[in-house]
Every structure is written in C-alpha cells, then in structure tokens.
Design a protein around this motif. Structure first.
Motif, PDB file in Angstrom:
ATOM      1  N   ILE A 123      79.518 -29.451  21.411  1.00 30.72           N
ATOM      2  CA  ILE A 123      79.002 -28.616  20.325  1.00 30.72           C
ATOM      3  C   ILE A 123      77.539 -28.962  20.123  1.00 30.72           C
ATOM      4  CG2 ILE A 123      79.218 -28.042  17.876  1.00 30.72           C
ATOM      5  CD1 ILE A 123      82.141 -29.016  18.040  1.00 30.72           C
ATOM      6  N   SER A 124      76.681 -27.959  20.216  1.00 28.86           N
ATOM      7  CA  SER A 124      75.257 -28.182  19.962  1.00 28.86           C
ATOM      8  C   SER A 124      75.001 -28.096  18.457  1.00 28.86           C
ATOM      9  CB  SER A 124      74.410 -27.139  20.693  1.00 28.86           C
ATOM     10  OG  SER A 124      74.621 -25.868  20.118  1.00 28.86           O
ATOM     11  N   GLU A 125      73.805 -28.460  18.051  1.00 28.38           N
ATOM     12  CA  GLU A 125      73.470 -28.415  16.624  1.00 28.38           C
ATOM     13  C   GLU A 125      73.485 -26.984  16.101  1.00 28.38           C
ATOM     14  OE1 GLU A 125      70.368 -30.627  13.580  1.00 28.38           O
ATOM     15  OE2 GLU A 125      70.095 -30.808  15.730  1.00 28.38           O
ATOM     16  N   SER A 126      73.057 -26.026  16.906  1.00 25.71           N
ATOM     17  CA  SER A 126      73.077 -24.628  16.459  1.00 25.71           C
ATOM     18  C   SER A 126      74.509 -24.115  16.361  1.00 25.71           C
ATOM     19  CB  SER A 126      72.243 -23.752  17.393  1.00 25.71           C
ATOM     20  OG  SER A 126      72.788 -23.762  18.693  1.00 25.71           O
ATOM     21  N   GLN A 127      75.386 -24.560  17.243  1.00 26.42           N
ATOM     22  CA  GLN A 127      76.788 -24.152  17.165  1.00 26.42           C
ATOM     23  C   GLN A 127      77.469 -24.794  15.956  1.00 26.42           C
ATOM     24  OE1 GLN A 127      77.813 -25.503  21.097  1.00 26.42           O
ATOM     25  NE2 GLN A 127      77.972 -23.408  21.889  1.00 26.42           N
ATOM     26  N   ALA A 128      77.067 -25.999  15.601  1.00 32.20           N
ATOM     27  CA  ALA A 128      77.657 -26.691  14.451  1.00 32.20           C
ATOM     28  C   ALA A 128      77.323 -25.991  13.145  1.00 32.20           C
ATOM     29  CB  ALA A 128      77.180 -28.134  14.411  1.00 32.20           C
ATOM     30  N   SER A 129      76.259 -25.202  13.120  1.00 32.65           N
ATOM     31  CA  SER A 129      75.884 -24.505  11.885  1.00 32.65           C
ATOM     32  C   SER A 129      76.933 -23.487  11.460  1.00 32.65           C
ATOM     33  CB  SER A 129      74.516 -23.841  12.032  1.00 32.65           C
ATOM     34  OG  SER A 129      74.577 -22.824  13.000  1.00 32.65           O
ATOM     35  N   ALA A 130      77.860 -23.126  12.345  1.00 31.53           N
ATOM     36  CA  ALA A 130      78.940 -22.216  11.983  1.00 31.53           C
ATOM     37  C   ALA A 130      79.914 -22.881  11.011  1.00 31.53           C
ATOM     38  CB  ALA A 130      79.680 -21.747  13.230  1.00 31.53           C
ATOM     39  N   TYR A 131      79.945 -24.190  10.968  1.00 27.81           N
ATOM     40  CA  TYR A 131      80.791 -24.943  10.035  1.00 27.81           C
ATOM     41  C   TYR A 131      79.869 -25.854   9.232  1.00 27.81           C
ATOM     42  CZ  TYR A 131      84.747 -27.722   8.346  1.00 27.81           C
ATOM     43  OH  TYR A 131      85.677 -28.365   7.556  1.00 27.81           O
ATOM     44  N   PRO A 132      79.497 -25.452   7.989  1.00 23.97           N
ATOM     45  CA  PRO A 132      78.479 -26.171   7.220  1.00 23.97           C
ATOM     46  C   PRO A 132      78.748 -27.662   7.040  1.00 23.97           C
ATOM     47  CG  PRO A 132      78.992 -24.096   6.151  1.00 23.97           C
ATOM     48  CD  PRO A 132      79.971 -24.263   7.273  1.00 23.97           C
ATOM     49  N   LEU A 133      79.994 -28.060   6.914  1.00 27.43           N
ATOM     50  CA  LEU A 133      80.272 -29.485   6.739  1.00 27.43           C
ATOM     51  C   LEU A 133      79.900 -30.272   7.990  1.00 27.43           C
ATOM     52  CD1 LEU A 133      83.708 -29.284   4.875  1.00 27.43           C
ATOM     53  CD2 LEU A 133      81.446 -29.689   3.911  1.00 27.43           C
ATOM     54  N   LEU A 134      80.151 -29.722   9.160  1.00 27.73           N
ATOM     55  CA  LEU A 134      79.773 -30.390  10.402  1.00 27.73           C
ATOM     56  C   LEU A 134      78.257 -30.354  10.584  1.00 27.73           C
ATOM     57  CD1 LEU A 134      80.531 -31.817  13.024  1.00 27.73           C
ATOM     58  CD2 LEU A 134      80.815 -29.571  14.077  1.00 27.73           C
ATOM     59  N   ALA A 135      77.637 -29.243  10.240  1.00 30.30           N
ATOM     60  CA  ALA A 135      76.173 -29.143  10.361  1.00 30.30           C
ATOM     61  C   ALA A 135      75.501 -30.199   9.487  1.00 30.30           C
ATOM     62  CB  ALA A 135      75.709 -27.750   9.967  1.00 30.30           C
ATOM     63  N   ASN A 136      76.058 -30.448   8.306  1.00 34.64           N
ATOM     64  CA  ASN A 136      75.514 -31.461   7.411  1.00 34.64           C
ATOM     65  C   ASN A 136      75.679 -32.866   7.982  1.00 34.64           C
ATOM     66  OD1 ASN A 136      74.368 -32.282   4.866  1.00 34.64           O
ATOM     67  ND2 ASN A 136      76.407 -33.043   4.341  1.00 34.64           N
ATOM     68  N   ASP A 137      76.788 -33.114   8.674  1.00 36.34           N
ATOM     69  CA  ASP A 137      77.087 -34.440   9.223  1.00 36.34           C
ATOM     70  C   ASP A 137      76.813 -34.530  10.718  1.00 36.34           C
ATOM     71  OD1 ASP A 137      77.908 -35.274   6.762  1.00 36.34           O
ATOM     72  OD2 ASP A 137      80.046 -35.319   7.218  1.00 36.34           O
ATOM     73  N   PHE A 138      75.993 -33.639  11.266  1.00 35.90           N
ATOM     74  CA  PHE A 138      75.833 -33.571  12.723  1.00 35.90           C
ATOM     75  C   PHE A 138      75.383 -34.911  13.304  1.00 35.90           C
ATOM     76  CE2 PHE A 138      73.763 -32.692  16.737  1.00 35.90           C
ATOM     77  CZ  PHE A 138      74.695 -31.871  17.350  1.00 35.90           C
ATOM     78  N   LYS A 139      74.351 -35.508  12.724  1.00 37.75           N
ATOM     79  CA  LYS A 139      73.837 -36.775  13.272  1.00 37.75           C
ATOM     80  C   LYS A 139      74.858 -37.903  13.116  1.00 37.75           C
ATOM     81  CE  LYS A 139      68.985 -35.726  12.927  1.00 37.75           C
ATOM     82  NZ  LYS A 139      67.677 -36.069  12.398  1.00 37.75           N
ATOM     83  N   TYR A 140      75.643 -37.854  12.051  1.00 39.08           N
ATOM     84  CA  TYR A 140      76.691 -38.859  11.845  1.00 39.08           C
ATOM     85  C   TYR A 140      77.807 -38.680  12.869  1.00 39.08           C
ATOM     86  CZ  TYR A 140      80.620 -41.210   9.577  1.00 39.08           C
ATOM     87  OH  TYR A 140      81.705 -42.006   9.322  1.00 39.08           O
ATOM     88  N   ALA A 141      78.177 -37.427  13.141  1.00 37.70           N
ATOM     89  CA  ALA A 141      79.266 -37.155  14.088  1.00 37.70           C
ATOM     90  C   ALA A 141      78.844 -37.431  15.526  1.00 37.70           C
ATOM     91  CB  ALA A 141      79.740 -35.712  13.945  1.00 37.70           C
ATOM     92  N   ILE A 149      77.908 -32.915  20.350  1.00 36.93           N
ATOM     93  CA  ILE A 149      79.141 -33.545  19.886  1.00 36.93           C
ATOM     94  C   ILE A 149      80.238 -33.231  20.894  1.00 36.93           C
ATOM     95  CG2 ILE A 149      80.872 -33.606  18.053  1.00 36.93           C
ATOM     96  CD1 ILE A 149      78.651 -32.846  16.096  1.00 36.93           C
ATOM     97  N   SER A 150      80.790 -34.291  21.487  1.00 34.24           N
ATOM     98  CA  SER A 150      81.879 -34.117  22.462  1.00 34.24           C
ATOM     99  C   SER A 150      83.189 -33.915  21.705  1.00 34.24           C
ATOM    100  CB  SER A 150      81.979 -35.346  23.364  1.00 34.24           C
ATOM    101  OG  SER A 150      82.364 -36.461  22.589  1.00 34.24           O
ATOM    102  N   LYS A 151      84.233 -33.589  22.435  1.00 32.13           N
ATOM    103  CA  LYS A 151      85.536 -33.355  21.812  1.00 32.13           C
ATOM    104  C   LYS A 151      86.033 -34.624  21.133  1.00 32.13           C
ATOM    105  CE  LYS A 151      90.021 -31.274  22.522  1.00 32.13           C
ATOM    106  NZ  LYS A 151      90.832 -30.402  23.330  1.00 32.13           N
ATOM    107  N   SER A 152      85.870 -35.790  21.772  1.00 33.65           N
ATOM    108  CA  SER A 152      86.333 -37.042  21.161  1.00 33.65           C
ATOM    109  C   SER A 152      85.518 -37.369  19.905  1.00 33.65           C
ATOM    110  CB  SER A 152      86.264 -38.189  22.167  1.00 33.65           C
ATOM    111  OG  SER A 152      84.938 -38.393  22.595  1.00 33.65           O
ATOM    112  N   GLU A 153      84.207 -37.110  19.921  1.00 36.00           N
ATOM    113  CA  GLU A 153      83.378 -37.339  18.736  1.00 36.00           C
ATOM    114  C   GLU A 153      83.806 -36.408  17.602  1.00 36.00           C
ATOM    115  OE1 GLU A 153      79.040 -38.766  20.505  1.00 36.00           O
ATOM    116  OE2 GLU A 153      79.533 -36.625  20.529  1.00 36.00           O
ATOM    117  N   TYR A 154      84.094 -35.157  17.945  1.00 32.21           N
ATOM    118  CA  TYR A 154      84.513 -34.181  16.935  1.00 32.21           C
ATOM    119  C   TYR A 154      85.842 -34.597  16.305  1.00 32.21           C
ATOM    120  CZ  TYR A 154      85.786 -29.773  14.710  1.00 32.21           C
ATOM    121  OH  TYR A 154      86.148 -28.819  13.784  1.00 32.21           O
TER     122      TYR A 154
END
Length: 161
Positions: A123-141, A149-154
């Motif tokens: 999942i790229s950062e632009s793709q993560a923007s589709a789910y605001p909670l993940l977009a907010n925690d992108f660097k943490y995830a 973000i790989s499947k295991s990281e997600y």
C-alpha cells in the motif's frame, strides 16, 4: 626586513579600514517609504432619535452580517460530545460564543489489504488515503520505513489499532 613588512602590513590594513569607514559614511540611506496614515478611530455614536411623531424602521442588515442585535436573537445549540465552547465579549460589548468540534472520521472495520492495495503487493501513501485512519498512521504502520506498507505490516497495524 621583518620590521618593514610588518609596518607595511599595518599601513595597508589601516588604509583599508579608513577607506571602508569613509565609504560607509558616504553612502546615503535609501528613503523610508511613507507609511499609510492610520485610520483614526471615532467612538461609535448612536444615530439621533427620529423627530417626534415619526417612526423609522432601521434597514435590514445584509445576509451574513455580524449585527449584535441579530446575533443575540439566534438560538445557541446545546454542546455535543467532543465539542468545546468559548465565550468572550468584544470591545463593543457584544457577547460572542465560539463552538468547535473535531471532524467525524469514518471508523469501523478496516478494509482488506487487497482492497487498499488495489491487488498489489503493498500500500502506497496515496492508496492509504482511502482509509483516513491508516493515512494518519502511515509512518507508524510502515515499520521498515520503505515508504510502502506490506501485508504483514498492515495486519500488525490492524491488530494494534
């Protein structure tokens, strides 16, 4: 010989300093731009009363105006959970109430990895923007800091959140 070099160096340094000081004093300062005149504040005076026997209706304030009388007649909604309220009084004696709330973030079950990755392997950062909670925690995830973000990281992020 050493003494003459030292004397010559001192004379050269002194002449450069003197020339620099003379040049600095000689340069004229650029004119300062004239500041615009400050508007003089005049005390607000009420309009004179109408002549006896005549009634004058004040003109209606334009839409969106901040007429104190119009503001006082507006109903104040009750505060909602997560809402903060502050009240203050302006210089003209008008009481102002400010309400602020946090925007509602759609929560619920996290979408599947495949849905966010669009069938890809990460999942790229632009793709993560589709789910605001993940977009907010992108660097943490993104635990390995590769910008994806790989499947295991997600799956690890979903378990923690």
């Amino acid at each position: 010989m050493k003494r003459s070099k030292m004397l010559l160096s001192m004379v050269a340094i002194s002449s450069l300093q003197l020339a620099g000081a003379a040049w600095a004093q000689d340069s004229s300062m650029p004119p300062q731009p004239a500041s615009p005149p400050q508007p003089q504040s005049q005390p607000l005076m009420p309009p004179p009363p109408p002549p006896q026997g005549q009634s004058v209706n004040p003109p209606a304030p334009p839409p969106g105006s901040t007429d104190p009388q119009q503001m006082q007649t507006q109903a104040t909604p009750p505060p909602q959970p997560g809402q903060s309220t502050a009240q203050t009084t302006t210089n003209q004696g008008v009481q102002v109430q400010v309400n602020s709330t946090m925007p509602q973030v759609p929560s619920g079950p996290a979408p599947s990895f495949e849905q966010l990755a669009n069938g890809g392997k990460s999942i790229s950062e632009s793709q993560a923007s589709a789910y605001p909670l993940l977009a907010n925690d992108f660097k943490y995830a993104d635990t390995n800091r590769d910008g994806r973000i790989s499947k295991s990281e997600y799956e690890a992020w979903v378990k923690k959140s």
